[in-house]
Motif scaffolding. Structure first.
Motif, PDB file in Angstrom:
ATOM      1  N   PHE A   3      -6.341   0.565 -18.822  1.00  0.00           N
ATOM      2  CA  PHE A   3      -5.545  -0.384 -18.059  1.00  0.00           C
ATOM      3  C   PHE A   3      -4.996  -1.527 -18.909  1.00  0.00           C
ATOM      4  O   PHE A   3      -4.440  -2.465 -18.392  1.00  0.00           O
ATOM      5  CB  PHE A   3      -6.365  -0.940 -16.885  1.00  0.00           C
ATOM      6  N   GLU A   4      -5.161  -1.418 -20.224  1.00  0.00           N
ATOM      7  CA  GLU A   4      -4.575  -2.443 -21.086  1.00  0.00           C
ATOM      8  C   GLU A   4      -3.248  -1.913 -21.605  1.00  0.00           C
ATOM      9  O   GLU A   4      -3.178  -0.851 -22.210  1.00  0.00           O
ATOM     10  CB  GLU A   4      -5.519  -2.744 -22.257  1.00  0.00           C
ATOM     11  N   LEU A  26      -3.820  -0.223 -10.123  1.00  0.00           N
ATOM     12  CA  LEU A  26      -2.466  -0.078 -10.650  1.00  0.00           C
ATOM     13  C   LEU A  26      -1.658  -1.373 -10.471  1.00  0.00           C
ATOM     14  O   LEU A  26      -0.439  -1.356 -10.590  1.00  0.00           O
ATOM     15  CB  LEU A  26      -1.732   1.060  -9.946  1.00  0.00           C
ATOM     16  N   GLY A  27      -2.339  -2.445 -10.218  1.00  0.00           N
ATOM     17  CA  GLY A  27      -1.648  -3.701  -9.929  1.00  0.00           C
ATOM     18  C   GLY A  27      -0.667  -4.077 -11.013  1.00  0.00           C
ATOM     19  O   GLY A  27       0.378  -4.685 -10.746  1.00  0.00           O
ATOM     20  N   GLY A  28      -0.942  -3.695 -12.257  1.00  0.00           N
ATOM     21  CA  GLY A  28      -0.044  -4.051 -13.373  1.00  0.00           C
ATOM     22  C   GLY A  28       1.119  -3.091 -13.526  1.00  0.00           C
ATOM     23  O   GLY A  28       1.954  -3.267 -14.393  1.00  0.00           O
ATOM     24  N   SER A  29       1.162  -2.082 -12.676  1.00  0.00           N
ATOM     25  CA  SER A  29       2.223  -1.083 -12.830  1.00  0.00           C
ATOM     26  C   SER A  29       3.581  -1.670 -12.468  1.00  0.00           C
ATOM     27  O   SER A  29       3.684  -2.462 -11.532  1.00  0.00           O
ATOM     28  CB  SER A  29       1.922   0.123 -11.925  1.00  0.00           C
ATOM     29  N   LYS A  30       4.606  -1.283 -13.200  1.00  0.00           N
ATOM     30  CA  LYS A  30       5.946  -1.798 -12.934  1.00  0.00           C
ATOM     31  C   LYS A  30       6.444  -1.350 -11.567  1.00  0.00           C
ATOM     32  O   LYS A  30       7.268  -2.001 -10.940  1.00  0.00           O
ATOM     33  CB  LYS A  30       6.920  -1.295 -14.000  1.00  0.00           C
ATOM     34  N   LEU A  56       0.824  -1.208   0.000  1.00  0.00           N
ATOM     35  CA  LEU A  56       0.000   0.000   0.000  1.00  0.00           C
ATOM     36  C   LEU A  56       0.861   1.263   0.000  1.00  0.00           C
ATOM     37  O   LEU A  56       0.600   2.211  -0.736  1.00  0.00           O
ATOM     38  CB  LEU A  56      -0.906  -0.009   1.242  1.00  0.00           C
ATOM     39  N   ILE A  57       1.933   1.221   0.781  1.00  0.00           N
ATOM     40  CA  ILE A  57       2.772   2.421   0.843  1.00  0.00           C
ATOM     41  C   ILE A  57       3.562   2.578  -0.460  1.00  0.00           C
ATOM     42  O   ILE A  57       3.887   3.695  -0.880  1.00  0.00           O
ATOM     43  CB  ILE A  57       3.704   2.386   2.085  1.00  0.00           C
ATOM     44  N   ARG A  58       3.834   1.440  -1.130  1.00  0.00           N
ATOM     45  CA  ARG A  58       4.509   1.528  -2.429  1.00  0.00           C
ATOM     46  C   ARG A  58       3.563   2.161  -3.467  1.00  0.00           C
ATOM     47  O   ARG A  58       3.980   2.974  -4.282  1.00  0.00           O
ATOM     48  CB  ARG A  58       4.939   0.134  -2.887  1.00  0.00           C
ATOM     49  N   ALA A  59       2.312   1.764  -3.384  1.00  0.00           N
ATOM     50  CA  ALA A  59       1.328   2.389  -4.288  1.00  0.00           C
ATOM     51  C   ALA A  59       1.231   3.882  -4.018  1.00  0.00           C
ATOM     52  O   ALA A  59       1.165   4.700  -4.951  1.00  0.00           O
ATOM     53  CB  ALA A  59      -0.046   1.737  -4.101  1.00  0.00           C
ATOM     54  N   ALA A  69      -5.887   7.591 -14.726  1.00  0.00           N
ATOM     55  CA  ALA A  69      -7.058   6.763 -14.995  1.00  0.00           C
ATOM     56  C   ALA A  69      -7.561   6.102 -13.712  1.00  0.00           C
ATOM     57  O   ALA A  69      -8.766   5.995 -13.474  1.00  0.00           O
ATOM     58  CB  ALA A  69      -6.712   5.709 -16.039  1.00  0.00           C
ATOM     59  N   ALA A  70      -6.605   5.675 -12.890  1.00  0.00           N
ATOM     60  CA  ALA A  70      -6.990   5.067 -11.615  1.00  0.00           C
ATOM     61  C   ALA A  70      -7.688   6.100 -10.731  1.00  0.00           C
ATOM     62  O   ALA A  70      -8.688   5.804 -10.063  1.00  0.00           O
ATOM     63  CB  ALA A  70      -5.761   4.502 -10.914  1.00  0.00           C
TER      64      ALA A  70
END
Lengths: 220, 166
Positions: B84-85, B160-164, A32-35, B108-109
């Motif tokens: 998100f694609e 943002l789960g796919g974010s590097k 969470l903190i990384r996000a 976008a998020a």
């Protein structure tokens, strides 16, 4: 751990992240903190296309901007507001003081006409032998020259011949004017035809003119 | 008040706040310009005793975004279609666009959040204000601001789960 407690912990760590630029270690929720770090690092300002131009305009780095700043500062200045209020008050007072007591109006003059127009007219000098006037009908209208919309219709030259008697004709029913004399008068650029009647002088002007004097030209 | 100093210190923050709210570059430029024009016009009326200058400035910014949304007859947001694609194709082009793409994904998020959460998040991550200052500006309780931020970051973490970077 309740959501309130988790939120409180997270916000404490987030404040450290935003203040120091890096997350505290260890964190109670690394993901969470990384996000939050990704969000904190996101800077969109490089996308702006107005930054420099707007700065120049608002801070007076060019002429127009300087004027804008001066106007804004002047309008905002407390002294300006006080002066403006004083000027308004002065104007109001001046208007009230200058308002004179209204004097009664003089009685309106009564208009009256002479008993007879003929009696009021000055004595006329003796007239030369009066010609009789004829105006010939216009020549056939010519086709427009040069593709113009309007074309001149030539006016016949006035000519006269002596009258047999004076007056030449009695006024018709309802017409108060009797033609007494008519003559040509040379003027610059043409000829005037002067017609004298029992009580007035009429002048018919004949001169060179142009379409533009007679018509308004419009593009359809 | 030195307006040039205010401008230099806050332009990026105000612009980022506005981008979080409206996402569109042209609209963000227009709104940011309006914010600083209004700030210049009202600079003489600013009273430091009433609050910090960033609260004053971001108050103007919030109103400007709200006006923009009202004028457009819509919420200050944009659709999320396809955001998100990850695009395929030339990996070099992808590398070049990576930074911009990452920022677009963040925006976008943020656009997926409700209006109030997006406002609070934009204030938190752009303005440098504390939760207490945000609470004072928005009229919410400080604890409520903390909860909103916590939930919003969790929601954005999912998106943002796919974010590097995550």
């Amino acid at each position: 751990m309740s959501e309130n407690e988790a939120a409180e912990l997270f916000n404490r760590e987030l404040d450290v992240l935003l203040r120091d630029g890096r997350p505290p270690f260890p964190s109670h929720d690394e993901g969470l903190i990384r996000a939050a770090g990704v969000l904190a690092a996101a800077d969109f300002s490089a996308d702006s296309r107005v930054r420099e131009e707007l700065r120049a305009r608002l801070t007076g780095e060019n002429e127009g901007g300087g004027l804008l700043v001066l106007v804004a500062e002047a309008v905002n200045a407390a002294a300006f507001k006080v002066l403006f209020a004083a000027a308004c008050l002065l104007l109001l007072v001046t208007q009230v003081v200058r308002q004179p007591a209204r004097a009664p109006l003089p009685p309106a003059p009564t208009a009256s006409l002479p008993a007879s127009v003929k009696d009021a007219a000055p004595a006329r000098p003796a007239l030369p032998p009066p010609p009789r006037v004829f105006i010939a009908g216009p020549a056939a209208a010519r086709p427009s020259a040069g593709g113009q919309i309007f074309a001149s219709i030539p006016m016949a030259a006035p000519r006269g011949e002596p009258l047999e008697s004076f007056p030449i004709a009695a006024a018709g029913p309802g017409s108060p004017i009797v033609t007494a004399a008519a003559r040509e008068v040379k003027v610059d650029g043409g000829t005037d035809l002067v017609m004298e009647t029992d009580g007035a002088v009429l002048i018919i002007e004949r001169r060179v003119t142009s379409h533009e004097e007679l018509f308004e030209r419009r593009v359809i | 008040m030195d307006f040039a100093d205010i401008y230099d210190r806050y332009f990026d923050k105000v612009y980022n706040y506005v981008r979080y709210r409206v996402r569109l570059i042209d609209a963000a430029d227009d709104i940011t310009a309006k914010v600083f024009e209004a700030a210049l016009g009202r600079s003489a009326a600013y009273d430091p005793a009433k609050g910090p200058e960033q609260a004053w400035l971001f108050g103007i910014a919030r109103n400007a975004v709200a006006d923009w949304g009202r004028d457009r007859g819509r919420r200050a947001e944009v659709p999320l279609d396809g955001v998100f694609e990850r695009p395929g194709g030339d990996p070099r082009a992808e590398d070049i666009l990576e930074g911009r793409e990452e920022r677009e994904r963040v925006l976008a998020a943020a656009a997926a959040l409700d209006e109030r959460s997006r406002d609070i998040m934009a204030l938190k991550f752009s303005s440098g204000m504390t939760n207490r200052e945000i609470a004072a500006l928005t009229g919410l309780a400080e604890g409520n601001v903390g909860i909103i931020i916590y939930r919003a970051v969790k929601r954005m973490q999912e998106l943002l789960g796919g974010s590097k970077a995550i």
